[in-house]
Design an enzyme around this catalytic site. Structure first.
Site, PDB file in Angstrom:
ATOM      1  N   ARG A   1       0.781  -1.070   0.156  1.00  0.00           N
ATOM      2  CA  ARG A   1       0.014  -0.109   0.094  1.00  0.00           C
ATOM      3  C   ARG A   1       0.946   1.170   0.026  1.00  0.00           C
ATOM      4  NH1 ARG A   1      -0.564   4.636   2.375  1.00  0.00           N
ATOM      5  NH2 ARG A   1      -0.238   3.706   4.686  1.00  0.00           N
ATOM      6  N   ASP A   2       1.617   1.370   1.088  1.00  0.00           N
ATOM      7  CA  ASP A   2       2.369   2.585   1.219  1.00  0.00           C
ATOM      8  C   ASP A   2       3.402   2.892   0.212  1.00  0.00           C
ATOM      9  OD1 ASP A   2       3.513   4.997   2.298  1.00  0.00           O
ATOM     10  OD2 ASP A   2       3.412   4.433   4.511  1.00  0.00           O
TER      11      ASP A   2
ATOM     12  N   HIS B   1       4.482   4.069  13.048  1.00  0.00           N
ATOM     13  CA  HIS B   1       4.671   4.106  11.773  1.00  0.00           C
ATOM     14  C   HIS B   1       5.763   5.220  11.226  1.00  0.00           C
ATOM     15  CE1 HIS B   1       2.937   3.878   7.358  1.00  0.00           C
ATOM     16  NE2 HIS B   1       3.561   4.804   7.203  1.00  0.00           N
TER      17      HIS B   1
ATOM     18  N   HIS C   1       9.035   6.720   9.002  1.00  0.00           N
ATOM     19  CA  HIS C   1       9.551   6.696   7.946  1.00  0.00           C
ATOM     20  C   HIS C   1      11.319   6.871   8.011  1.00  0.00           C
ATOM     21  CE1 HIS C   1       6.289   6.887   4.596  1.00  0.00           C
ATOM     22  NE2 HIS C   1       5.890   6.761   5.659  1.00  0.00           N
TER      23      HIS C   1
ATOM     24  N   CYS D   1       4.430   9.490   0.495  1.00  0.00           N
ATOM     25  CA  CYS D   1       3.156  10.145   0.546  1.00  0.00           C
ATOM     26  C   CYS D   1       3.189  11.112  -0.572  1.00  0.00           C
ATOM     27  CB  CYS D   1       2.782  10.709   1.875  1.00  0.00           C
ATOM     28  SG  CYS D   1       1.079  11.527   1.740  1.00  0.00           S
TER      29      CYS D   1
ATOM     30  N   ASN E   1       9.639   3.928   3.776  1.00  0.00           N
ATOM     31  CA  ASN E   1       9.269   3.561   5.436  1.00  0.00           C
ATOM     32  C   ASN E   1      10.452   2.865   5.801  1.00  0.00           C
ATOM     33  OD1 ASN E   1       6.136   3.597   5.850  1.00  0.00           O
ATOM     34  ND2 ASN E   1       6.372   2.815   3.469  1.00  0.00           N
TER      35      ASN E   1
HETATM   36 ZN    ZN Z   1       3.910   5.940   5.628  1.00  0.00          ZN
END
Ligand code: ZN
Length: 311
Positions: free
Chosen positions: A15-16, A209, A211, A242, A251
């Site tokens: 996803r990310d 979460h 980065h 993002c 990430n």
């Molecule tokens: Zn992220």
């Protein structure tokens, strides 16, 4: 059963990671990659986001990807949804868990979901009402993005973050984690903010979460671990970013995160060599896309033996 401390890793690469690269990974390659991640022992994977295809064409096949992922034994399949319509589609596809992005920074909220923060909390209430009606067993979690700073707004106050986290809990969310969307966090800040979050939210305090934009991803995970956090998001090969937070990059690298914790005697449930092998389908599906990670590049240290995985 051993008394080793354990952590839970949620792999967010599909996803990310995939939403922030230009190329679109073909569906068959996505499915192959997700299978390899599950074989390596990852028990939770965020497989995509349910957003309109014109917004993120990389995610147009998300329902198909979910239908594959839910056939993998023992895997919790999570998807990101920005609103009720996305949640409806995700539940129809059969996801096990939903996650919503709520921005701590007003500027990022407007850029990312075109809604003010309070409107996003209202959206969350709608999603929870839908979940209660259609799929009461499906947890809904929130990742509070830009919780440690925002490239658009600059500093984000800790009071703002906690106030919003409490608003999400009042809306009925199961867990609220903190996301360093823009890679601005430092370990002292991470300790302070997670300590406060855990004191205010108790069992509803969620994942870290992080980065790796400024190289502090692992240091920030360790800082979170030191104050009691046991759930972490990371992405294979450090893919991620993002599209609506300028300058945001990858990430925390799953391979490095697993290596750090396993080397410390903390159990991750992930098999290091199978994890490194899971880079092959990633590279095959995104030819030429740079992937990161110090551990896969350096190799495992001589004589390094991973403790047996507890099943
Ligand atoms: Zn992220």
């Amino acid at each position: 059963m051993s008394n080793k401390p354990t952590i839970h890793i949620s792999e967010v690469g599909p996803r990310d990671g995939l939403q922030s690269v230009k190329a679109t990974m073909p569906t068959a390659d996505k499915c192959c990659w997700i299978s390899a991640l599950a074989v390596a022992g990852l028990r939770e994977i965020e497989v995509g986001s349910f957003v309109p295809a014109h917004v993120l064409p990389q995610m147009a096949d998300v329902a198909e990807v979910v239908r594959h992922a839910i056939t993998l034994p023992g895997l919790t399949v999570m998807a990101l949804v920005p609103n009720r319509r996305g949640a409806q589609a995700a539940l129809a596809a059969g996801v096990h868990k939903l996650t919503l992005p709520v921005s701590a920074s007003e500027a990022h909220s407007l850029a990312n979901v075109r809604k003010a923060r309070e409107q996003m909390v209202a959206e969350l209430r709608d999603v929870i009402a839908l979940r209660n009606e259609r799929a009461p067993g499906v947890p809904v979690e929130v990742g509070l993005s830009t919780a440690f700073g925002c490239t658009l707004q600059g500093a984000v106050t800790e009071d703002d973050v906690i106030r919003l986290a409490l608003a999400c809990v009042q809306a009925g969310v199961d867990e609220v984690g903190l996301s360093d969307t823009t890679g601005m966090a430092n370990p002292a800040q991470v300790k302070r903010l997670f300590t406060r979050l855990r004191a205010e939210l108790g069992a509803r305090a969620g994942a870290a979460h992080m980065h790796n934009t400024r190289g502090l991803g692992l240091a920030n995970c360790l800082a979170a671990f030191d104050v009691g956090v046991r759930s972490f998001d990371s992405s294979l090969g450090g893919l991620g970013g993002c599209p609506y937070a300028p300058g945001a990059s990858g990430n925390v690298v799953t391979e490095d995160l697993v290596f750090m914790f396993e080397a410390m005697g903390v159990s991750t449930g992930v098999d290091m060599s199978k994890l490194i092998s899971a880079r092959e389908p990633l590279n095959a599906g995104l030819p030429g896309e740079p992937v990161y990670g110090m551990t896969p590049e350096a190799g495992l240290p001589k004589g390094w033996v991973q403790a047996p995985l507890s099943v």
